[in-house]
Motif scaffolding. Structure first.
Motif, mmCIF file in Angstrom:
data_model
loop_
_atom_site.group_PDB
_atom_site.id
_atom_site.type_symbol
_atom_site.label_atom_id
_atom_site.label_comp_id
_atom_site.label_asym_id
_atom_site.label_seq_id
_atom_site.Cartn_x
_atom_site.Cartn_y
_atom_site.Cartn_z
ATOM 1 N N ALA A 122 0.592 -1.357 0.029
ATOM 2 C CA ALA A 122 -0.113 -0.298 -0.154
ATOM 3 C C ALA A 122 1.017 1.106 -0.434
ATOM 4 N N VAL A 124 3.009 5.174 -1.133
ATOM 5 C CA VAL A 124 2.369 5.969 -1.325
ATOM 6 C C VAL A 124 2.985 6.842 -1.845
ATOM 7 N N GLU A 126 3.816 11.396 -2.258
ATOM 8 C CA GLU A 126 3.571 12.222 -2.691
ATOM 9 C C GLU A 126 4.732 13.256 -2.617
ATOM 10 N N ARG A 132 -0.381 12.575 -5.707
ATOM 11 C CA ARG A 132 -0.184 11.304 -5.249
ATOM 12 C C ARG A 132 0.161 10.161 -6.009
ATOM 13 N N TYR A 134 -0.588 6.063 -5.483
ATOM 14 C CA TYR A 134 -0.700 4.887 -5.216
ATOM 15 C C TYR A 134 -0.141 3.799 -5.749
ATOM 16 N N ARG A 173 -3.606 4.093 -8.403
ATOM 17 C CA ARG A 173 -4.146 5.254 -8.909
ATOM 18 C C ARG A 173 -3.468 6.309 -8.450
#
Length: 182
Positions: A122, A124, A126, A132, A134, A173
Motif C-alpha cells: 500500500a 504512496v 506524494e 499522489r 498509490y 491510482r
C-alpha cells in the motif's frame, strides 16, 4: 567520519565478532546523520592501515534516521555501506524530505548505486504539490550518481526532482487536485 554511539542500557563490544551492540534508546551520530532505535548493531572491520570502519548497521525498534534533508522511519532498518543499500521494514515505513514523501506498509528499499527505490505494501508517493501515486508496489528511478562507499546522508536522494521515472504495480491510482487516474 567517526561515529558517536550512546545508549541507556549499555554498549556491548564483541571484538571477536567485530560487532558493537547498543541497547535502550540507542543513538548513533555520524556527521549530520542520526540513527535512533531501541537497539543498534554495527558490524565493523579492520582496514589495511589498522583503523576500524563500520560497514553495516542494523537498527530495530522505533527506528528513526535523520539527515539535514531527510527523515526515514520504520520498525527496523539495515544499511550496508559497501552495497549502498538501505532497507526499512515495518507496519508503516516512511521516507520524506521537503519535496515530498514515500510511505509503505511493508518495506522501503533504496539502492543508491543503482539509483532505484522500491516501496512495497500500500505504497504512496506524494510531492509538495500534493500529487499522489498509490500502488501495491512503487519503483522510483533516480538520476545516475554512484554512491558506493558514501555515508547514509550522501547516498539518499537530495530531492524528489532527482526522480526520472516512477512505476506503480497493482491497484495503481494517481490523484491530483483536479484528476483521478486508475
Amino acid at each position: 567520519r567517526p561515529i558517536e554511539v550512546t545508549a541507556e542500557k549499555g554498549i556491548e563490544l564483541q571484538q571477536e565478532n567485530k560487532r558493537v551492540i547498543a541497547r535502550g534508546n540507542a543513538q548513533a551520530i555520524q556527521g549530520d546523520v542520526t540513527v535512533l532505535a531501541d537497539e543498534l548493531i554495527a558490524d565493523y572491520r579492520t582496514k589495511a592501515d589498522g583503523a576500524s570502519e563500520v560497514y553495516r548497521i542494523f537498527a530495530s525498534g522505533n527506528v528513526t534516521m535523520k539527515s539535514s534533508s531527510e527523515t526515514a522511519t520504520g520498525d527496523s532498518a539495515i544499511y550496508d555501506f559497501d552495497k549502498g543499500v538501505l532497507v526499512l521494514e515495518g507496519q508503516l515505513v516512511t521516507l520524506g524530505n521537503p519535496e515530498g514523501s514515500v510511505t509503505a506498509h511493508s518495506a522501503l528499499q533504496y539502492w543508491s548505486i543503482e539509483g532505484v527505490a522500491v516501496a512495497e505494501g500500500a505504497a504512496v508517493a506524494e510531492d509538495k504539490e500534493k500529487r499522489r501515486l498509490y500502488a501495491d508496489k512503487l519503483i522510483a528511478f533516480f538520476r545516475e550518481d554512484s554512491a558506493a562507499g558514501k555515508s547514509i546522508s550522501e547516498a539518499l536522494p537530495k530531492s524528489r526532482g532527482d526522480i526520472t521515472f516512477l512505476q506503480g504495480f497493482g491497484n495503481v491510482r494517481m490523484e491530483t487536485a483536479k484528476e483521478v487516474v486508475r
